[in-house]
Motif scaffolding. Sequence first.
Motif, PDB file in Angstrom:
ATOM      1  N   UNK A 238       7.152   3.583  -8.539  1.00 26.57           N
ATOM      2  CA  UNK A 238       6.109   3.379  -7.433  1.00 26.57           C
ATOM      3  C   UNK A 238       4.796   2.715  -7.958  1.00 26.57           C
ATOM      4  N   UNK A 239       4.554   1.432  -7.806  1.00 28.30           N
ATOM      5  CA  UNK A 239       3.374   0.623  -8.349  1.00 28.30           C
ATOM      6  C   UNK A 239       2.258   0.785  -7.543  1.00 28.30           C
ATOM      7  N   UNK A 240       2.333   1.130  -6.490  1.00 29.63           N
ATOM      8  CA  UNK A 240       1.342   1.512  -5.540  1.00 29.63           C
ATOM      9  C   UNK A 240       1.546   2.880  -4.677  1.00 29.63           C
ATOM     10  N   UNK A 241       0.509   3.639  -4.522  1.00 24.33           N
ATOM     11  CA  UNK A 241       0.690   4.680  -3.451  1.00 24.33           C
ATOM     12  C   UNK A 241       0.945   4.265  -2.276  1.00 24.33           C
ATOM     13  N   UNK A 242       1.830   4.560  -1.347  1.00 29.64           N
ATOM     14  CA  UNK A 242       1.855   4.303  -0.008  1.00 29.64           C
ATOM     15  C   UNK A 242       0.527   5.097   0.627  1.00 29.64           C
ATOM     16  N   UNK A 243       0.291   4.387   1.804  1.00 36.67           N
ATOM     17  CA  UNK A 243      -0.812   4.823   2.738  1.00 36.67           C
ATOM     18  C   UNK A 243      -0.322   5.425   3.952  1.00 36.67           C
ATOM     19  N   UNK A 244      -0.750   6.484   4.413  1.00 34.67           N
ATOM     20  CA  UNK A 244      -0.406   6.915   5.731  1.00 34.67           C
ATOM     21  C   UNK A 244      -1.333   6.898   6.691  1.00 34.67           C
ATOM     22  N   UNK A 303       5.376  -5.628  -7.548  1.00 40.22           N
ATOM     23  CA  UNK A 303       5.242  -7.025  -7.676  1.00 40.22           C
ATOM     24  C   UNK A 303       5.700  -7.699  -6.240  1.00 40.22           C
ATOM     25  N   UNK A 304       6.198  -6.983  -5.222  1.00 41.39           N
ATOM     26  CA  UNK A 304       6.886  -7.570  -4.253  1.00 41.39           C
ATOM     27  C   UNK A 304       5.929  -7.660  -2.942  1.00 41.39           C
ATOM     28  N   UNK A 305       4.521  -7.893  -3.397  1.00 38.69           N
ATOM     29  CA  UNK A 305       3.567  -7.758  -2.266  1.00 38.69           C
ATOM     30  C   UNK A 305       3.153  -9.261  -1.599  1.00 38.69           C
TER      31      UNK A 305
END
Lengths: 383, 105
Positions: A238-244, A303-305
Amino acid sequence: MKRLLAATAMALLPLTALSDTAIRATGDLGLVIERASGSLVLVDRSDRAALARIEGLGDLSHASMTYSPDERFAYVFARDGGLSKVDLLAGEVVARTVQAGNSIGGAISDDGRLVAVSNYTPGGVRVFDADTLELVADVPMAGKTIGLADLPGRRFAWAVWDTGEVFIGDFSGAEPAITSLGVAGANPFDAVVTEDASTYLVGLFGEKGVVAIDLWADPPVTTKFLKDYGKVEDDMPVYKMPHLQGWAFSEGQFVLPAVGRHELLWVDRATLQETGRTPVHGQPVFIIAQPASPYVWVNYATPLNGVVQVVDSRTHDVVKTLEPGRAMLHMEFAPRGAEVWMSSRDDNKVLIYDTRTFEKLAEIDATAPSGIFFTARAHQPGL
Amino acid sequence: MRKAALCLCLLLGAAPVRAEMPAPRAAELEHMVIQDCGSCHGLTMKGGLGSPLTRDVLDGAPPEALASIILDGVPGTAMPPWRPLLTEAEALWIAQYLLTMEPAR
């Protein structure tokens, strides 16, 4: 307005003149965070234009904000512990305090009188007077606090990353009353309250699962669900924490980001049973419901952003895959859903799309933009 | 960007056994450190969900050890393995970059 002109070192931006005498409303204004330069761009949603740049807000990586009930002031929560009150009409910072070493977000009380900030170091929640930014209450915690959300009756809920404990703080009386709701699970990474304030949902990073806390029950009742949506060992990094915040609640369902998987998880709101999964382009970061529609929009971790997808909550199918720009960090909808504003950090632009035609309507220059916040948030519980 | 180039030169000058990186890739890596590592460690590396990675904090850490943390992550924590996205030489370059980065004001 001279001050505004001075604050606007934006050679390329058209500058809508705001004069000292002109009467002006704020209902279609918004702020865009320029994460690398510690500044904000004040935007006009109707004109699809930038009005001014406001500087001096500190380290705005992972910054967020909330609005005063009159939609005139924004409270900006910076990573470096800075809490700034920004006047949208004057286009300037009117109060500022560096209230901790490291903070993560904040919330405003239902009556608009208190602003609470959730801190990493020192861990805890601090509550400020919304007018003056004077400290009203300090609630130290045993670790990094996350998922701070407002509840009716001058209350806030939050969770602690390190211990997994969830708390409700009641700030309506002379002394704050802090109640523990127990341990939700390992490493809660974010939490959100449903728009009817019935449920506090806590996402877990350290174990599989999501926790729903029924706040209408007395005492609140905790249920863990989605306990095994895949083995931890098979997870992708997980390269960035999801946001809720902005978790979509559509068609009687919750739509949740699978942690460590390139999937959306659909859950029946009433039974908390999984109703489906949608394979998507990457690790979801934000899943946001397009107002007045069955659609949710999703962006992804590096990197899939470079991709944003639109998913139909009835069929759980991806109906559109857009490649609007590089490093798409955030999406904010016009309150009635007609357009979506998306920030492309690496193209230094905010891109405005029509949500029906998926045509680009306009773009606005901004330096490494991240969060986009329209003033309509002022009237939404949980934002 | 210029500052980074300067750091790199100093680095190369000071000790010959350093990871060499073509300038365009070095610029990409610097961008990645600030933006992508920054989302957990803070844009100025003073920490967030991830621990602080400033020069002072890392002081004395062997670059190889940092590079191996970067490549393989810290299991059981939020620090992900970057091996799918970085070569060993790139991870070493990042480790050296962190060890020599000017502290933010």
